[in-house]
Every structure is written in C-alpha cells, then in structure tokens.
Motif scaffolding. Structure first.
Motif, PDB file in Angstrom:
ATOM      1  N   ARG A  36       3.300   1.901  11.432  1.00  0.00           N
ATOM      2  CA  ARG A  36       2.104   2.140  10.624  1.00  0.00           C
ATOM      3  C   ARG A  36       0.953   2.449  11.560  1.00  0.00           C
ATOM      4  O   ARG A  36       0.652   1.688  12.475  1.00  0.00           O
ATOM      5  CB  ARG A  36       1.776   0.914   9.777  1.00  0.00           C
ATOM      6  N   ARG A  82      -9.259  -3.137   3.523  1.00  0.00           N
ATOM      7  CA  ARG A  82      -8.173  -2.138   3.521  1.00  0.00           C
ATOM      8  C   ARG A  82      -7.329  -2.259   4.784  1.00  0.00           C
ATOM      9  O   ARG A  82      -6.102  -2.187   4.716  1.00  0.00           O
ATOM     10  CB  ARG A  82      -8.754  -0.723   3.383  1.00  0.00           C
ATOM     11  N   ASN A 118      -0.965  -6.423   6.468  1.00  0.00           N
ATOM     12  CA  ASN A 118      -0.146  -7.416   5.759  1.00  0.00           C
ATOM     13  C   ASN A 118       1.029  -6.811   4.993  1.00  0.00           C
ATOM     14  O   ASN A 118       1.968  -7.531   4.665  1.00  0.00           O
ATOM     15  CB  ASN A 118      -1.011  -8.242   4.811  1.00  0.00           C
ATOM     16  N   THR A 119       0.973  -5.532   4.714  1.00  0.00           N
ATOM     17  CA  THR A 119       2.071  -4.923   3.944  1.00  0.00           C
ATOM     18  C   THR A 119       2.970  -4.065   4.826  1.00  0.00           C
ATOM     19  O   THR A 119       3.854  -3.379   4.325  1.00  0.00           O
ATOM     20  CB  THR A 119       1.528  -4.050   2.795  1.00  0.00           C
ATOM     21  N   ALA A 120       2.742  -4.126   6.112  1.00  0.00           N
ATOM     22  CA  ALA A 120       3.557  -3.316   7.030  1.00  0.00           C
ATOM     23  C   ALA A 120       4.980  -3.849   7.093  1.00  0.00           C
ATOM     24  O   ALA A 120       5.277  -4.972   6.908  1.00  0.00           O
ATOM     25  CB  ALA A 120       2.939  -3.296   8.419  1.00  0.00           C
ATOM     26  N   HIS A 143      -2.397   6.299   8.001  1.00  0.00           N
ATOM     27  CA  HIS A 143      -3.474   6.002   7.066  1.00  0.00           C
ATOM     28  C   HIS A 143      -4.795   6.321   7.749  1.00  0.00           C
ATOM     29  O   HIS A 143      -5.095   5.783   8.816  1.00  0.00           O
ATOM     30  CB  HIS A 143      -3.453   4.523   6.657  1.00  0.00           C
ATOM     31  N   ASP A 159       3.830   6.136   9.405  1.00  0.00           N
ATOM     32  CA  ASP A 159       3.129   5.972   8.134  1.00  0.00           C
ATOM     33  C   ASP A 159       1.641   5.990   8.476  1.00  0.00           C
ATOM     34  O   ASP A 159       1.086   4.980   8.886  1.00  0.00           O
ATOM     35  CB  ASP A 159       3.574   4.642   7.509  1.00  0.00           C
ATOM     36  N   GLN A 173      -5.082  -5.217   4.346  1.00  0.00           N
ATOM     37  CA  GLN A 173      -3.979  -4.920   3.413  1.00  0.00           C
ATOM     38  C   GLN A 173      -2.876  -4.130   4.116  1.00  0.00           C
ATOM     39  O   GLN A 173      -1.693  -4.411   3.930  1.00  0.00           O
ATOM     40  CB  GLN A 173      -4.486  -4.115   2.215  1.00  0.00           C
ATOM     41  N   LEU A 174      -3.271  -3.141   4.888  1.00  0.00           N
ATOM     42  CA  LEU A 174      -2.288  -2.318   5.578  1.00  0.00           C
ATOM     43  C   LEU A 174      -1.500  -3.116   6.608  1.00  0.00           C
ATOM     44  O   LEU A 174      -0.298  -2.919   6.773  1.00  0.00           O
ATOM     45  CB  LEU A 174      -2.964  -1.118   6.236  1.00  0.00           C
TER      46      LEU A 174
END
Length: 118
Positions: A67, A110, A116-118, A95, A93, A113-114
């Motif tokens: 990410r 944001r 923590n969701t990786a 962003h 990925d 979030q990115l």
C-alpha cells in the motif's frame, strides 16, 4: 540557522497553518539527533537515488501487496513520483490523499484508515 532552515523547509510540508504553528516547533526540538542523517541525505540525494536504482529488480519481484500513500499536493514527492513508485511493485495499491508531504498530519483519519486496513 539550521533550525530556521529546517522550520521553513518542513513547514511547507504541512497544509494547515494552525497545525503547522503547533507541530513545527516540536519537530525542531526533536530534530537534533537526526540532523546528521538529514543533512547527509540532502547533500547527496541524487547520488543516493542513483545508487539505489540497482534495487529496482528486487522491488519488481516483491509479490506481497504494497500500500502506497502519497500526498497529491506534495511538491517534491508528487503524484508523478507516486505513480512511478507504484509501478515498481506488482501488487501496488496507490492512494493519493488531499495532502502535502506529511499525509499523516494533513489527513490523519484517512491515513490511519489506510494503515489499519492494509
């Protein structure tokens, strides 16, 4: 002199003037232990980048998901750089956030979030 230069340079990386006024003085106070590495990198940034080019084949073979989060308004590590960086990884990925250099400061929710969701 070094602290003023650092304040000016780092200050341009943070969008919100209020956050900049609060955070940059703290960063200047925390800066002394990192000064040698910071100034050495700035002195030979091009040389550092050119020496690292030999690692590009390794990045292209790295198959786990990666990410990448960049600030779309970063003047140096801009969107073009982000796209070129993402192209190095098979499963990138990317962003681009509405931020400058410090995405974690300009867009903390944001960016969190990115992460923590990786």
């Amino acid at each position: 002199m070094q602290s003023r230069l650092y304040s000016w340079q780092v200050g341009t990386f943070i969008s919100d003037p209020e956050v900049r006024r609060e955070l940059v003085p703290q960063m200047v106070r925390d800066f002394p232990p990192t000064q040698p590495a910071f100034w050495r990198l700035n002195e030979d940034l091009l040389g550092t980048l050119l020496r690292r080019r030999s690692r590009i084949p390794d990045l292209r073979r790295f198959t786990p998901p990666v990410r990448i989060v960049f600030g779309a308004r970063d003047r140096n590590l801009n969107s073009r750089v982000a796209l070129r960086f993402a192209e190095l990884f098979p499963k990138a990925d990317l962003h681009l956030l509405d931020a400058r250099h410090y995405v974690q400061v300009d867009e903390p929710e944001r960016a969190g979030q990115l992460i923590n969701t990786a």
